[in-house]
Design a protein around this motif. Structure first.
Motif, PDB file in Angstrom:
ATOM      1  N   ASP A 142       0.852  -1.091   0.115  1.00  0.00           N
ATOM      2  CA  ASP A 142       0.157   0.020   0.136  1.00  0.00           C
ATOM      3  C   ASP A 142       0.984   1.132  -0.010  1.00  0.00           C
ATOM      4  N   TRP A 143       1.923   1.386   0.916  1.00  0.00           N
ATOM      5  CA  TRP A 143       2.919   2.353   0.759  1.00  0.00           C
ATOM      6  C   TRP A 143       3.495   2.513  -0.511  1.00  0.00           C
ATOM      7  N   GLY A 144       4.012   1.319  -0.998  1.00  0.00           N
ATOM      8  CA  GLY A 144       4.809   1.318  -2.305  1.00  0.00           C
ATOM      9  C   GLY A 144       3.783   1.727  -3.588  1.00  0.00           C
ATOM     10  N   LYS A 145       2.525   1.759  -3.687  1.00  0.00           N
ATOM     11  CA  LYS A 145       1.620   2.174  -4.329  1.00  0.00           C
ATOM     12  C   LYS A 145       1.441   3.623  -4.319  1.00  0.00           C
ATOM     13  N   ALA A 146       1.209   4.221  -3.226  1.00  0.00           N
ATOM     14  CA  ALA A 146       1.134   5.545  -2.780  1.00  0.00           C
ATOM     15  C   ALA A 146       2.253   6.404  -3.296  1.00  0.00           C
ATOM     16  N   ILE A 147       3.428   5.867  -2.967  1.00  0.00           N
ATOM     17  CA  ILE A 147       4.857   6.443  -3.242  1.00  0.00           C
ATOM     18  C   ILE A 147       4.997   6.543  -4.731  1.00  0.00           C
ATOM     19  N   ALA A 148       4.828   5.534  -5.279  1.00  0.00           N
ATOM     20  CA  ALA A 148       4.981   5.348  -6.928  1.00  0.00           C
ATOM     21  C   ALA A 148       3.764   6.448  -7.453  1.00  0.00           C
ATOM     22  N   HIS A 149       2.701   6.206  -6.911  1.00  0.00           N
ATOM     23  CA  HIS A 149       1.877   7.342  -7.793  1.00  0.00           C
ATOM     24  C   HIS A 149       2.192   8.834  -7.388  1.00  0.00           C
ATOM     25  N   ALA A 150       2.651   8.945  -6.145  1.00  0.00           N
ATOM     26  CA  ALA A 150       3.148  10.548  -5.777  1.00  0.00           C
ATOM     27  C   ALA A 150       4.333  10.829  -6.535  1.00  0.00           C
ATOM     28  N   GLY A 151       5.057   9.971  -6.715  1.00  0.00           N
ATOM     29  CA  GLY A 151       6.412   9.932  -7.580  1.00  0.00           C
ATOM     30  C   GLY A 151       6.062  10.518  -8.957  1.00  0.00           C
ATOM     31  N   PHE A 152       4.811   9.833  -9.763  1.00  0.00           N
ATOM     32  CA  PHE A 152       4.465  10.100 -10.873  1.00  0.00           C
ATOM     33  C   PHE A 152       3.771  11.687 -10.888  1.00  0.00           C
ATOM     34  N   GLY A 153       3.190  12.001  -9.981  1.00  0.00           N
ATOM     35  CA  GLY A 153       2.824  13.399  -9.895  1.00  0.00           C
ATOM     36  C   GLY A 153       3.842  14.429  -9.694  1.00  0.00           C
ATOM     37  N   ILE A 154       4.937  14.142  -8.985  1.00  0.00           N
ATOM     38  CA  ILE A 154       6.073  14.933  -8.961  1.00  0.00           C
ATOM     39  C   ILE A 154       6.565  15.207 -10.196  1.00  0.00           C
ATOM     40  N   THR A 155       7.027  13.934 -11.012  1.00  0.00           N
ATOM     41  CA  THR A 155       7.329  14.088 -12.434  1.00  0.00           C
ATOM     42  C   THR A 155       6.464  14.777 -13.350  1.00  0.00           C
ATOM     43  N   VAL A 156       5.192  14.839 -13.186  1.00  0.00           N
ATOM     44  CA  VAL A 156       4.273  15.715 -13.792  1.00  0.00           C
ATOM     45  C   VAL A 156       4.789  17.108 -13.497  1.00  0.00           C
ATOM     46  N   LEU A 157       4.881  17.447 -12.505  1.00  0.00           N
ATOM     47  CA  LEU A 157       4.939  18.901 -11.957  1.00  0.00           C
ATOM     48  C   LEU A 157       6.167  19.258 -12.583  1.00  0.00           C
ATOM     49  N   GLY A 158       7.393  18.433 -12.351  1.00  0.00           N
ATOM     50  CA  GLY A 158       8.495  18.969 -12.972  1.00  0.00           C
ATOM     51  C   GLY A 158       8.448  19.150 -14.482  1.00  0.00           C
ATOM     52  N   VAL A 159       7.947  18.218 -15.187  1.00  0.00           N
ATOM     53  CA  VAL A 159       7.889  18.624 -16.801  1.00  0.00           C
ATOM     54  C   VAL A 159       6.991  19.559 -17.159  1.00  0.00           C
ATOM     55  N   SER A 160       5.951  19.773 -16.343  1.00  0.00           N
ATOM     56  CA  SER A 160       5.243  20.945 -16.829  1.00  0.00           C
ATOM     57  C   SER A 160       5.905  22.314 -16.493  1.00  0.00           C
ATOM     58  N   GLY A 161       6.438  22.263 -15.141  1.00  0.00           N
ATOM     59  CA  GLY A 161       7.191  23.506 -14.912  1.00  0.00           C
ATOM     60  C   GLY A 161       8.351  23.931 -15.532  1.00  0.00           C
ATOM     61  N   LEU A 162       9.088  22.847 -16.051  1.00  0.00           N
ATOM     62  CA  LEU A 162      10.186  23.302 -16.922  1.00  0.00           C
ATOM     63  C   LEU A 162       9.732  23.460 -18.269  1.00  0.00           C
ATOM     64  N   THR A 163       9.002  22.827 -18.913  1.00  0.00           N
ATOM     65  CA  THR A 163       8.422  22.778 -20.391  1.00  0.00           C
ATOM     66  C   THR A 163       7.750  24.303 -20.276  1.00  0.00           C
ATOM     67  N   ALA A 164       6.783  24.762 -19.270  1.00  0.00           N
ATOM     68  CA  ALA A 164       6.115  25.913 -19.658  1.00  0.00           C
ATOM     69  C   ALA A 164       6.808  27.093 -19.162  1.00  0.00           C
ATOM     70  N   TRP A 165       7.726  27.211 -18.362  1.00  0.00           N
ATOM     71  CA  TRP A 165       8.441  28.526 -17.716  1.00  0.00           C
ATOM     72  C   TRP A 165       9.855  28.352 -17.878  1.00  0.00           C
ATOM     73  N   GLN A 166      10.691  27.757 -18.525  1.00  0.00           N
ATOM     74  CA  GLN A 166      12.057  27.649 -18.837  1.00  0.00           C
ATOM     75  C   GLN A 166      12.207  29.013 -19.636  1.00  0.00           C
ATOM     76  N   GLN A 167      13.680  29.644 -19.326  1.00  0.00           N
ATOM     77  CA  GLN A 167      13.990  30.679 -20.200  1.00  0.00           C
ATOM     78  C   GLN A 167      15.264  30.508 -20.669  1.00  0.00           C
ATOM     79  N   GLU A 168      15.680  30.974 -21.919  1.00  0.00           N
ATOM     80  CA  GLU A 168      16.994  30.870 -22.633  1.00  0.00           C
ATOM     81  C   GLU A 168      17.444  32.005 -22.971  1.00  0.00           C
ATOM     82  N   ASP A 169      18.616  31.983 -22.830  1.00  0.00           N
ATOM     83  CA  ASP A 169      19.671  33.260 -23.218  1.00  0.00           C
ATOM     84  C   ASP A 169      20.970  32.859 -23.942  1.00  0.00           C
ATOM     85  N   ILE A 170      21.183  33.312 -25.147  1.00  0.00           N
ATOM     86  CA  ILE A 170      22.230  33.052 -26.045  1.00  0.00           C
ATOM     87  C   ILE A 170      22.999  34.296 -26.335  1.00  0.00           C
TER      88      ILE A 170
END
Length: 658
Positions: free
Chosen positions: A491-519
């Motif tokens: 039960d703990w493993g299922k919850a941790i894995a599902h939460a990990g999936f959510g944190i990855t979604v947060l990371g992908v969304s934040g990086l993709t939507a709000w990253q800035q680039e300077d060259i």
């Protein structure tokens, strides 16, 4: 001499594998205990012989034995020891030896830990696993021999591909292979069950740990590869939808579906035929990935080989095992009668929907990966299917999966009421909507990806927390907190894995939507800014490494006048391989990364510098770590360790095929 002994051990392991593939299978059919019992010592011997062969090749690399052709092509006397060792599998031939080593390891583990299996099923599982080993032993020995000698040994080697001389890439392939090859055990269990004509709750419990081991290792391997691409290639991305990246991602998706469907088999004795089919397809995608990497049909920075002969051999292996397994499935699947019935609104239905989303999304990735090859072969057209297609086609499936996942986890088995299951999730929904609205309010003139991702990730994380909390029952808070520590690890493993999936979604969304680039071209001691950070290039110097020369910059990072870090981006050149690499310098933070890459000197005396501001970047890999930890927690549940003892006492409880 050690190299020759390693080659001899590999050939001997091949012979043992042939015996193990034939004798126990006949013994299981005839019910001859002696013949079935041969499977266990054969599996152990096969593993030990292959381990000796792998050790002999490793010795050749570590000792810089340049009489071995593979060492000449992939090593150098000045290379650091860790890369001498990783050079063993940093090439086609050595990686195939690692493949068969892991394959025989899983076969030996099935012999060690399969005491609760009925003797006939155990013999058939080990025989099927050994049949797979026979195919890959033959492939290695006859087309990819790692022990070939040089007639005239050179004084030194040609060095390992500089891109692979990195700690992330040293460990990335072994974890991926543990995942790829681990799915062979699910395949062996599926084929053995079809031959046996028996799939029951005990079978579901047996197959889940092997699938979980494969999925956890695939998660770690994919995460390591993504992290390596992020900091090593210098382009600032974490996933490019490269064909070889997709080759590891597709079996990961199917393995996730298999994990969830095997739960239904174990708990409710439903979805038997579907779970068997998933086990076959999961290993099939592993073989497809092997073909993509080693056939040369698709060019990639990850590819190991480009020999069409090897590609044809792998296609033959794929055709034999997938064709045979699917024919057996067609003949036997009708007899896999489902016992458990369930309503349209139930946890079973939610898991079915989960399986549909995962398998269809995998099919989308497969079509996008293979379509350029099909178009060129059939229509003589050169097409490129890149990130825009995958982002548009794949993302909606993950959004739908994320939306339903917390609710599905809360539903009871057999029959559920949506309103009743949803009620405990209302606080998580409100919080998720609030965070999504906050993200929408803070951003201006940008896409909806950020707010939607913030909502979805928060919904997954807090939905997992609510799921765990709901399992503590009712009563005083102190009592419920006490019951939290006594919850099953699964039960703990299922919850941790599902939460990990959510944190990855947060990371992908934040990086993709709000990253800035300077060259820009940067002069010494002239500061510039990105996302509120101030960067100053203070020096560029020449640095000599053990087997490379480096142009290293020194960049001071500050914010609001306060020094934060000193970054050292590099451009390395490996003279033996005549190849440059980029080493990004990254200031890693919990909420963001500041990512700096130094380019070439300019005519006006400045240097080309590329800088990125990447919000929530490390949440991507933090979520991957949590997903893997969740799988490990589940794997440590004692219900997996005892496996199916009850079924051993009552082996006739399965569903007969005839």
């Amino acid at each position: 001499m050690i190299v020759e002994l390693g080659h001899f051990a590999l050939i001997l392991a091949f012979i043992v594998a042939i015996v193990q593939a034939v004798v126990p299978m006949i013994g299981a059919h005839k019910r001859w205990p002696g013949w079935m019992a041969m499977a266990e010592p054969a599996a152990n011997a096969q593993f030990m012989l292959t381990a000796f062969a792998f050790g002999a090749l490793t010795y050749a690399f570590v000792s810089s034995d340049f009489s071995v052709a593979l060492v000449v092509q992939n090593s150098h006397s000045l290379k650091p020891m860790i890369y001498k060792i990783s050079g063993v599998w940093g090439n086609h031939e050595g990686s195939m030896l690692l493949w068969v080593l892991i394959l025989t390891l899983f076969g030996a583990m099935a012999a060690w830990f399969g005491g609760n299996l009925p003797p006939t099923l155990r013999a058939r599982v080990l025989a099927v696993q050994s049949a797979i080993a026979v195919a890959f032993f033959a492939f290695t020995i006859f087309t990819s021999n790692p022990f070939l000698r040089m007639s005239v040994p050179p004084f030194d080697g040609q060095d390992l591909n500089p891109l692979l001389q990195d700690p992330g890439l040293a460990f990335h392939p072994p974890f991926l292979y543990l995942g790829y090859v681990g799915l062979s055990m699910a395949f062996s269990f599926a084929v053995a069950a079809l031959i046996e004509g028996r799939v029951d709750a005990a079978w579901g419990r047996w197959v889940r740990p092997w699938t979980l081991v494969a999925w956890v290792n695939l998660t770690i391997g994919i995460g390591l590869g993504s992290w390596w691409a992020y900091y090593e290639l210098g382009w600032g991305g974490f996933w490019f939808w490269d064909p070889v990246e997709n080759a590891s991602f597709m079996p990961w998706l199917i393995a996730a579906a298999l994990l969830h469907s095997s739960i239904v088999v174990e708990k409710r004795e439903s979805l038997k035929s579907w779970t068997i089919l998933l086990a076959i397809i999961a290993f099939g995608f592993s073989l497809i990935g092997t073909f993509i990497v080693r056939s040369g049909v698709i060019t990639s920075v990850h590819a190991f080989a480009n020999d069409p002969e090897r590609g044809v051999f792998i296609l033959m292996i794929l055709g034999f095992f997938m064709g045979g397994a699917l024919m057996l499935f067609a003949a036997r699947a009708g007899a896999m009668e489902a016992k458990g019935v369930f309503s349209l609104v139930s946890r079973e239905s939610a898991l079915v929907f989960n399986n549909i989303i995962l398998t269809v999304s995998c099919f989308v990735v497969f079509v996008g990966t293979i379509w350029p090859l099909v178009a060129e072969m059939l229509f003589d057209r050169k097409l490129s299917v890149g990130p825009p297609f995958f982002d548009m086609a794949f993302t909606p499936f993950m959004v739908v999966l994320g939306v339903i996942l917390p609710l599905g986890a809360m539903m009871p088995w057999k029959r559920a009421e949506i309103a009743r299951s949803f009620r405990p999730l209302v606080p998580a929904l409100v919080l998720s909507l609030a965070i999504g609205a906050l993200a929408f309010a803070m951003q201006t003139g940008r896409s909806a990806l950020g707010p939607i991702g913030m909502f979805l990730g928060t919904w997954l994380v807090f939905g997992a927390m609510v799921d765990v909390w709901s399992r503590t029952g009712r009563g005083a808070l102190a009592g419920r907190f006490g019951r939290l520590t006594r919850l099953p690890r699964a039960d703990w493993g299922k919850a941790i894995a599902h939460a990990g999936f959510g944190i990855t979604v947060l990371g992908v969304s934040g990086l993709t939507a709000w990253q800035q680039e300077d060259i820009r071209v940067v002069q010494f001691n002239q500061p510039f800014e990105i996302a509120g950070f101030t960067l100053t290039l203070t020096d560029v110097q020449r640095v000599e490494g053990p087997n490379f020369a480096s142009t290293m910059g020194t960049v001071d990072l500050a914010k609001d006048g306060r020094a934060i870090a000193t970054l050292n981006p590099e451009k390395r050149f490996y003279p033996v391989a005549q190849m440059p690499t980029t080493e990004a310098a990254i200031d890693i933070g919990f909420w963001r990364d500041v990512y700096v890459v130094i380019g070439d000197p300019q005519n006006n005396g400045g240097w080309a510098v590329r800088t990125y501001y990447k919000p929530l970047a490390n949440w991507i890999w933090g979520g991957s770590i949590l997903m893997a930890l969740g799988g490990m927690f589940s794997l440590s549940d004692r219900r997996f360790r005892v496996a199916a003892g009850a079924a051993k006492r009552t082996p006739a409880g399965g569903v007969p095929a005839e």
